[in-house]
Structure formats: structure tokens, C-alpha cells
Design an enzyme around this catalytic site. Structure first.
Site, PDB file in Angstrom:
ATOM      1  CB  THR A 148      58.110  20.591  32.015  1.00 29.99           C
ATOM      2  OG1 THR A 148      57.718  21.325  33.159  1.00 29.99           O
ATOM      3  CG2 THR A 148      58.569  19.212  32.494  1.00 29.99           C
ATOM      4  CG  ASP A 149      58.656  25.239  34.539  1.00 27.51           C
ATOM      5  OD1 ASP A 149      57.975  24.193  34.594  1.00 27.51           O
ATOM      6  OD2 ASP A 149      58.157  26.368  34.742  1.00 27.51           O
ATOM      7  CD  GLU A 150      55.751  20.799  36.718  1.00 25.47           C
ATOM      8  OE1 GLU A 150      55.724  19.882  37.542  1.00 25.47           O
ATOM      9  OE2 GLU A 150      54.734  21.321  36.229  1.00 25.47           O
ATOM     10  CE1 TYR A 173      54.469  16.114  32.882  1.00 26.92           C
ATOM     11  CE2 TYR A 173      55.051  17.922  34.365  1.00 26.92           C
ATOM     12  CZ  TYR A 173      54.836  17.435  33.076  1.00 26.92           C
ATOM     13  OH  TYR A 173      54.998  18.266  31.989  1.00 26.92           O
ATOM     14  CE  LYS A 177      57.671  16.143  29.625  1.00 26.55           C
ATOM     15  NZ  LYS A 177      57.121  15.802  28.272  1.00 26.55           N
TER      16      LYS A 177
END
Ligand code: NAD
Ligand code: TYD
Length: 369
Positions: A148-150, A173, A177
Site C-alpha cells: 500500500t501507499d501507506e 496497519y 504492511k
């Protein structure tokens, strides 16, 4: 019991599967009953170039309705189970012999990770290690991790991140990741495991669980609830229609380079305010509700703790190396999504019965909504 089922398929079922395997390699897809995974499975089974084994724990976010219509048989098998279950994973690798693993399985929602990070660390990080370890032992030819971009963290006042950008996750989260990405790269370097990572921006579309911004707003409009925007609503995200992401993942599986990371983004930054405003306008247009009454239901509520102001990714690498381009505009994708949720209200009712209410109360009581 589950293990017994897998071992029993070593009899006649397994012969049928082995016959098919001569022509088609097996792809192990985890989390295929979730939002993106179910879209991916539908595409890959329809293409009939892989035998697909879908391993899913069926958490609150996993739903067999999402893969309804995909017939179990030679080309597709569903196994209910947990990626953290080492015995099960070992049995799956040794009996199914997947050439490719695509890992969608995750706890995927930031707000839930703020309420309790434990399942995030278990599934997203420890489960990843279990899958990688099995892939290494069983000489998997390609392991694709959905990231994810997160993991890049808050890009406020920074230029958009390319794949070399440092990792600075903000939420539990995102941290779970990022840890999974680092493990995958470590397995690639240390053991030569052929890993490829796909980091995508925010997805939306049919079958997305109504905890994420877009389906939550659509549902709240349909059931007459307020529309809660966190903080000032000036946070920026990039939104991709799920089919465009599935297309990118398929291209990475086919042609992505081992050990590489591919950002998948529309590069179209939108504030949350603007997305909700557009959604209200389109909803009014598509299903004939009064637009002013929708705008009046917007509420600015207490912000999410640790809320990242901005995600922004460069997608030049996947565009130039693999020739991928997103095809669905935000306007078109939102219209398709609105129509789907409108036409599938029993699906929405089903996934929001039971524990959804407690979740909603926990998050939106915190937010003062
Ligand atoms: P989702 O929450 O809709 O689905 C997750 C699926 O994983 C569910 O079917 C669930 O039952 C299954 N699962 C959860 N824990 C499991 C476990 N321990 N073992 C086996 N199955 C388990 O998620 P999604 O939105 O489809 O996201 C898929 C992947 O893409 C995730 O890895 C997520 O981090 C990543 N991603 C999502 C987005 C997005 O906007 N949705 C953006 C970028 C990356
Ligand atoms: P979300 O869909 O949860 O995805 P992510 O946190 O992974 O980006 O949220 C998207 C944006 O919308 C994020 O900035 C948080 C915001 N948001 C709200 O303002 N209200 C809400 O009710 C939700 C669920 C999200």
C-alpha cells in the site's frame, strides 16, 4: 479437520487436479474473498490460464458472496483457513504445488488497527512470514505481495513518492504492511525468493466493505445517516477503480521484475471533502435523491488519531516498464460503484448486520459523530 480435507483431496480429486495441472500451473491466492482479491479471482479464473486455489479465513471482510458464481472444480478451489496456520500452509504448498502466490490476505483498515493492532501484526506480518517460508521451501516461482501507499507515510509538503522513497508508516496497519514488505525483500535477497511488491493507492468499487470512505458514504446516504468527514477533510488521497488495480497486478504477475516494487496510482490527488462532495452530486444524479439534503448531512467530526494528511505516489515505473495505464476516471468509477451498491442493497444489509454496529459505534463515538 481442514487439513484432513486437503489430504483427502490426495485421492481421486487430486488426480483430476493433477491432470489439469499438466496444462495449467496453480496460483495460490490468499484473501480472495475480500474486496480486491475477489475481483482478481474473477478475472483470473475467467482467463482460464491458471488453476486457482483461494485461501481465505473469512473474517468480517471476507465473504463467499463476493466470489459467488465462480464454480469450484478443476480450475478453482476454495479453502477456508488462516495464513498464520503453519500446518495448513505447509499442507497447501506440498499438495497444491503453487507456481505463483499472490497475497491479498490482510487486516486492511486503519481505523480498526487503531482500535486493536493485534490481528494486524498477526495476519499482515506473521502470516506473511509463514507464507514466505513455505514459498521458499517449496521453490515457488513468483511471490506477489499486495502492499500500500501507506507504507511511505505522510507525504504532506513532500514530492510524490517513487519506489525508493523511505518507509515511514504512521498507523499500526501501515507499520504491519511495511514490515511485510521488508520481510519479502529480505527473503528475496537472502534466499533468492522471487518476490515482487505492488503498492497501490486507495481502491474503490463493488464489494468493498462499508468501513472505507467511499462505500461507507454510499451506505450512509442510502440508509439516511450523516456523512462523517474526519478533521477538516483536506487530507489528500489518490483513488483507483478496483479493475484498474487488478489489471496492474495481473501485469506485474506476468512481467514484473523479481525483487522490484511497483507503485500503482492514478496520480490524481483528491481531498476527502471533494470526494464526498462529488459522491453526493453523483449519487443525486444516479439514484434521484435531493442533492442539497445530501450536502446538509456532511458532518466534520473529530479526526482519526495519527491521520496522514497526504498520500501521493509516482507511477512512472509501472507505466514505462509494463505499459500499464488506469482506464476508469473517478467520475465513471464512482458512478459504477453507486449503481452497484444501489442494486445490491441485500449485500450491504448482510455485511452490516451483526458486529458492524459495534464497530461503527466504537469508531464514530471516538469521532464524536
Ligand atoms: P479486505 O479487507 O477487503 O479483504 C481481506 C481478505 O483477507 C478478506 O477476505 C479476509 O477474510 C482475508 N483474511 C484476513 N485475514 C486472513 C488470514 N489470517 N488468513 C487468510 N485470509 C485472511 O482487503 P482488500 O481491500 O481487498 O485489500 C487486499 C490487499 O490489498 C491487502 O493486503 C491490503 O493491505 C492491500 N491494499 C488495499 C487497498 C485498498 O484500498 N483496499 C489499498 C492498497 C493496498
Ligand atoms: P479510508 O477509506 O479508511 O482509507 P485510508 O485510511 O486507507 O486512506 O479513508 C480514506 C480517507 O477518508 C482517509 O483520509 C480517512 C477519511 N475518512 C473520513 O473522513 N471519514 C470516514 O468515515 C472514513 C471511513 C474515512
Amino acid at each position: 479437520m481442514l487439513l484432513g480435507t486437503i489430504l483427502r483431496s490426495g485421492s481421486s480429486d487430486h488426480l483430476v487436479a493433477s491432470y489439469g495441472k499438466a496444462a495449467m500451473k496453480t496460483m495460490l491466492v490468499t484473501g480472495g474473498c475480500g474486496f480486491i482479491g475477489s475481483h482478481f479471482i474473477r478475472e483470473i479464473v475467467a482467463a482460464a490460464r491458471w488453476r486457482v486455489v483461494n485461501l481465505d479465513k473469512l473474517t468480517y471482510a471476507g465473504n463467499l458472496e463476493n466470489v459467488k458464481g465462480i464454480a469450484e472444480g478443476e480450475g478453482y478451489r476454495f479453502v477456508r483457513g488462516d495464513i498464520c496456520d503453519r500446518t495448513l500452509i505447509e499442507a497447501l504448498y506440498s499438495h497444491e504445488r503453487p507456481a505463483t502466490v499472490v497475497n491479498f490476505a490482510a487486516e486492511s483498515h486503519v481505523d480498526r488497527s487503531i482500535l486493536d493492532s493485534t490481528p494486524f501484526l498477526e495476519t499482515n506480518t506473521l502470516g506473511m512470514q509463514v507464507l514466505l517460508e513455505g514459498a521458499r521451501k517449496h521453490n515457488v516461482e513468483r511471490f506477489v505481495q499486495l502492499s500500500t501507499d501507506e507504507v511511505y507515510g505522510d507525504l504532506d509538503r513532500l514530492s510524490p513518492s517513487d519506489e525508493e522513497h523511505p518507509l515511514a508508516p504512521s498507523s499500526p496497519y501501515a507499520a504491519s504492511k511495511a514490515a511485510a514488505d521488508l520481510l519479502a525483500l529480505a527473503y528475496c535477497r537472502t534466499y533468492g525468493l522471487p518476490v515482487v511488491i505492488v503498492r497501490s493507492c486507495n481502491n474503490y468499487g463493488p464489494f468493498q466493505f462499508p468501513e472505507k470512505l467511499i462505500p461507507l458514504m454510499i451506505r450512509n446516504i442510502l440508509v439516511g445517516k450523516d456523512l462523517p468527514i474526519y478533521g477538516d477533510g483536506m487530507q489528500q488521497r489518490e483513488w483507483i477503480y478496483v479493475d484498474d488495480n487488478v489489471d496492474a497486478i495481473a501485469q506485474v504477475i506476468e512481467r514484473g521484475r523479481v525483487g522490484e516494487i511497483y507503485n500503482v496510482s492514478t496520480e490524481d490527488e483528491q481531498t476527502n471533502r471533494d470526494v464526498v462532495r462529488l459522491l453526493c452530486d453523483l449519487m443525486a444524479d444516479e439514484v434521484g435523491v435531493d442533492v442539497k439534503s445530501l450536502h446538509d448531512r456532511v458532518r466534520f467530526v473529530i479526526d482519526r488519531p495519527g491521520h496522514d494528511r497526504r498520500y501521493a505516489m509516482k507511477a512512472a515505473k509501472i507505466r514505462t516498464q509494463l505499459g500499464w495505464e488506469p482506464r476508469v476516471s473517478l467520475d465513471m468509477g464512482l458512478r459504477r460503484s453507486i449503481r452497484w451498491y444501489f442494486d445490491n442493497q441485500p449485500w450491504l444489509d448482510n455485511v452490516t448486520s451483526g458486529a458492524y454496529r459495534q464497530y461503527y459505534d466504537a469508531v464514530y463515538a471516538r469521532a464524536g459523530a
